[in-house]
Design an enzyme around this catalytic site. Structure first.
Site, PDB file in Angstrom:
ATOM      1  N   GLY A 146       0.833  -1.198   0.000  1.00  0.00           N
ATOM      2  CA  GLY A 146       0.000   0.000   0.000  1.00  0.00           C
ATOM      3  C   GLY A 146       0.865   1.245   0.000  1.00  0.00           C
TER       4      GLY A 146
ATOM      5  N   GLN B 275       3.149  10.038   0.934  1.00  0.00           N
ATOM      6  CA  GLN B 275       4.448   9.373   1.128  1.00  0.00           C
ATOM      7  C   GLN B 275       5.433   9.691   0.010  1.00  0.00           C
ATOM      8  OE1 GLN B 275       2.483   5.331   2.003  1.00  0.00           O
ATOM      9  NE2 GLN B 275       4.410   5.211   3.103  1.00  0.00           N
TER      10      GLN B 275
ATOM     11  N   CYS C  60       5.994  -0.035   7.210  1.00  0.00           N
ATOM     12  CA  CYS C  60       5.622   1.113   6.382  1.00  0.00           C
ATOM     13  C   CYS C  60       6.819   1.498   5.521  1.00  0.00           C
ATOM     14  CB  CYS C  60       5.232   2.282   7.286  1.00  0.00           C
ATOM     15  SG  CYS C  60       4.764   3.762   6.386  1.00  0.00           S
ATOM     16  N   LEU C  61       6.571   1.807   4.255  1.00  0.00           N
ATOM     17  CA  LEU C  61       7.672   2.174   3.363  1.00  0.00           C
ATOM     18  C   LEU C  61       8.356   3.461   3.822  1.00  0.00           C
ATOM     19  CD1 LEU C  61       6.037   1.332  -0.093  1.00  0.00           C
ATOM     20  CD2 LEU C  61       7.763   0.006   1.136  1.00  0.00           C
TER      21      LEU C  61
ATOM     22  N   HIS D 256      -4.388   1.717   7.721  1.00  0.00           N
ATOM     23  CA  HIS D 256      -3.024   2.267   7.765  1.00  0.00           C
ATOM     24  C   HIS D 256      -2.865   3.392   6.730  1.00  0.00           C
ATOM     25  CE1 HIS D 256       1.556   1.392   7.800  1.00  0.00           C
ATOM     26  NE2 HIS D 256       1.392   2.256   6.815  1.00  0.00           N
ATOM     27  N   GLU D 257      -3.374   3.143   5.513  1.00  0.00           N
ATOM     28  CA  GLU D 257      -3.207   4.134   4.435  1.00  0.00           C
ATOM     29  C   GLU D 257      -4.054   5.382   4.681  1.00  0.00           C
ATOM     30  OE1 GLU D 257      -0.733   3.685   2.590  1.00  0.00           O
ATOM     31  OE2 GLU D 257      -0.490   1.568   3.052  1.00  0.00           O
TER      32      GLU D 257
ATOM     33  N   HIS E 182      -2.383   7.689   6.907  1.00  0.00           N
ATOM     34  CA  HIS E 182      -1.388   8.526   6.210  1.00  0.00           C
ATOM     35  C   HIS E 182      -2.021   9.820   5.699  1.00  0.00           C
ATOM     36  CE1 HIS E 182       2.400   6.380   6.049  1.00  0.00           C
ATOM     37  NE2 HIS E 182       1.847   5.271   5.596  1.00  0.00           N
TER      38      HIS E 182
HETATM   39 NI    NI Z   1       2.680   3.326   5.562  1.00  0.00          NI
END
Ligand code: NI
Length: 172
Positions: free
Chosen positions: A46, A51, A94-95, A136-137, A140
């Site tokens: 995701g 991000q 998380c990226l 989670h997204e 963000h």
């Molecule tokens: Ni993330």
């Protein structure tokens, strides 16, 4: 297609709130395509636009497990319209916080409303990994990170580590 640079902790943009998308322009479609490319390249399951430094309410997600059966979903202005009372725990990563994972408790199931590429309203019932991932997204999009759901001690520890790393990069 472009692979975007993914912002990492402690970049302050990650703490900013994303704006709703009003028109699904060519630009928006291109951003979503590039986001998908960036997510698969990372690889991740995701990615939210913020991000990659774009403060728009856009999310791409693919929680499929098999490489040959990709299930990519592009969400425009996603929001949770209902959720279960039940909670479940997943080990999240998380990226934007590479090489760190921790258990997070979230709603087990949720219903997400979003706009598709044609501007049509869609409703998606999510469970399991997908439910966790979309929560989670959407976090963000509101400037929230998964480390906000873990203990303060662990959060401060990982934040310090990333601040240190970013300073090392600057002095190199
Ligand atoms: Ni993330």
């Amino acid at each position: 297609m472009t692979i975007y640079n993914i912002l990492t902790l402690p970049n302050k943009i990650l703490r900013e709130k994303s704006e709703p998308v009003k028109n699904i322009s060519e630009e928006i479609i291109e951003i979503l395509n590039n986001m998908a490319e960036t997510m698969y390249d990372a690889p991740g399951i995701g990615l939210a636009a913020v991000q990659v430094g774009i403060k728009k309410r856009l999310v791409v997600m693919d929680c499929s497990k098999e490489e040959d059966k990709k299930v990519l979903i592009k969400f425009i202005n996603p929001e949770i319209i209902s959720k279960s009372n039940e909670k479940s725990i997943y080990e999240e990563g998380c990226l934007s916080i590479p090489d760190f994972s921790e258990d997070v408790e979230r709603f087990s199931t949720c219903v997400v409303q979003y706009m598709d590429l044609n501007g049509k309203k869609q409703i998606l019932e999510c469970e399991g990994l997908m439910a966790t991932c979309i929560q989670h997204e959407i976090d963000h999009l509101n400037g929230k990170l998964f480390i906000d759901h873990i203990s303060r001690l662990k959060r401060e520890k990982i934040t310090r580590k990333f601040i240190k790393l970013s300073k090392q990069k600057l002095t190199k």
